[in-house]
Design a protein around this motif. Structure first.
Motif, PDB file in Angstrom:
ATOM      1  N   LYS A   8     -11.985  22.304   3.217  1.00  0.00           N
ATOM      2  CA  LYS A   8     -10.575  21.964   3.036  1.00  0.00           C
ATOM      3  C   LYS A   8     -10.368  20.459   3.111  1.00  0.00           C
ATOM      4  N   LYS A   9     -11.061  19.816   4.037  1.00  0.00           N
ATOM      5  CA  LYS A   9     -10.947  18.368   4.146  1.00  0.00           C
ATOM      6  C   LYS A   9     -11.462  17.683   2.886  1.00  0.00           C
ATOM      7  N   LYS A  10     -12.564  18.186   2.346  1.00  0.00           N
ATOM      8  CA  LYS A  10     -13.102  17.622   1.108  1.00  0.00           C
ATOM      9  C   LYS A  10     -12.114  17.794  -0.036  1.00  0.00           C
ATOM     10  N   ASP A  11     -11.484  18.958  -0.093  1.00  0.00           N
ATOM     11  CA  ASP A  11     -10.500  19.200  -1.153  1.00  0.00           C
ATOM     12  C   ASP A  11      -9.310  18.248  -1.030  1.00  0.00           C
ATOM     13  N   GLU A  12      -8.879  18.012   0.205  1.00  0.00           N
ATOM     14  CA  GLU A  12      -7.784  17.066   0.410  1.00  0.00           C
ATOM     15  C   GLU A  12      -8.197  15.658  -0.010  1.00  0.00           C
ATOM     16  N   GLU A  13      -9.436  15.286   0.312  1.00  0.00           N
ATOM     17  CA  GLU A  13      -9.934  13.976  -0.089  1.00  0.00           C
ATOM     18  C   GLU A  13      -9.987  13.852  -1.613  1.00  0.00           C
ATOM     19  N   LEU A  14     -10.411  14.930  -2.276  1.00  0.00           N
ATOM     20  CA  LEU A  14     -10.449  14.917  -3.740  1.00  0.00           C
ATOM     21  C   LEU A  14      -9.049  14.742  -4.316  1.00  0.00           C
TER      22      LEU A  14
END
Length: 190
Positions: free
Chosen positions: A68-74
């Protein structure tokens, strides 16, 4: 023969959908036991039931949080790319205005128009490529649903009872095949 109360969510194709365990509507979501040991159990369930706190509870996984954090960063990166592109376009417009003023003075710069158009095309292609790459990365995430659940005690007990009844039926069928189970015919004359 103990069944752990840990269920993993899996998706099947639309053509392989079966009736939901709760409401009997066609569903493509399957809850399955994670281990390869016996007993292996699975059942189809609607995504709406997975959100129901009376049916099951999600187990939060550290890997999911990281995803989820990676998706937010993307998503942030996509926004940054868009903002950078807009800023570049504003700068180019300002440069065009300045060049137009200069062009009014000098009409001899036909080549600069071509280069500006090419620069605009290149910048737009770069922006589109970056956005597509970031969106492809973002598409790899499956759903907003958690992937691991625990059933509440009533539903869990129903699954255990089902497995026990299947085992009992198998044992009874094996006993019925055994001829020693039935009494023998009397051998003597009475």
């Amino acid at each position: 023969m103990s069944l752990q109360n840990v269920w993993h969510l899996r998706r099947v194709a639309d053509t392989a959908s079966k009736a939901c365990y709760i409401c009997y509507k066609p569903s493509t979501s399957v809850l399955i036991t994670p281990d390869n040991k016996k007993p292996k159990d699975f059942f189809y369930v609607c995504p709406s039931h997975l959100k129901d706190r009376g049916f099951c509870s999600p187990i939060i996984d550290a890997e999911e949080d990281a995803k989820k954090k990676k998706d937010e960063e993307l998503a942030r990166e996509i926004e940054q790319v868009k903002q950078e592109y807009e800023e570049k376009q504003k700068r180019k417009k300002e440069k065009k205005k300045e060049k137009k003023e200069k062009k009014e003075e000098e009409d001899e710069d036909k080549e600069s128009k071509k280069s500006e158009k090419e620069d605009d095309r290149k910048a737009e292609q770069e922006k589109n490529n970056k956005i597509e790459e970031l969106q492809k990365k973002a598409e790899h995430k499956a759903d907003d649903f958690p992937r691991i659940f625990t059933l509440h005690k009533n539903f869990y007990q129903m699954r255990i009872n089902r497995i026990r009844s299947i085992d009992l039926a198998k044992r009874n069928a094996e006993r019925m095949k055994d001829p020693a189970l039935f009494p023998s015919v009397p051998k003597g004359d009475i």
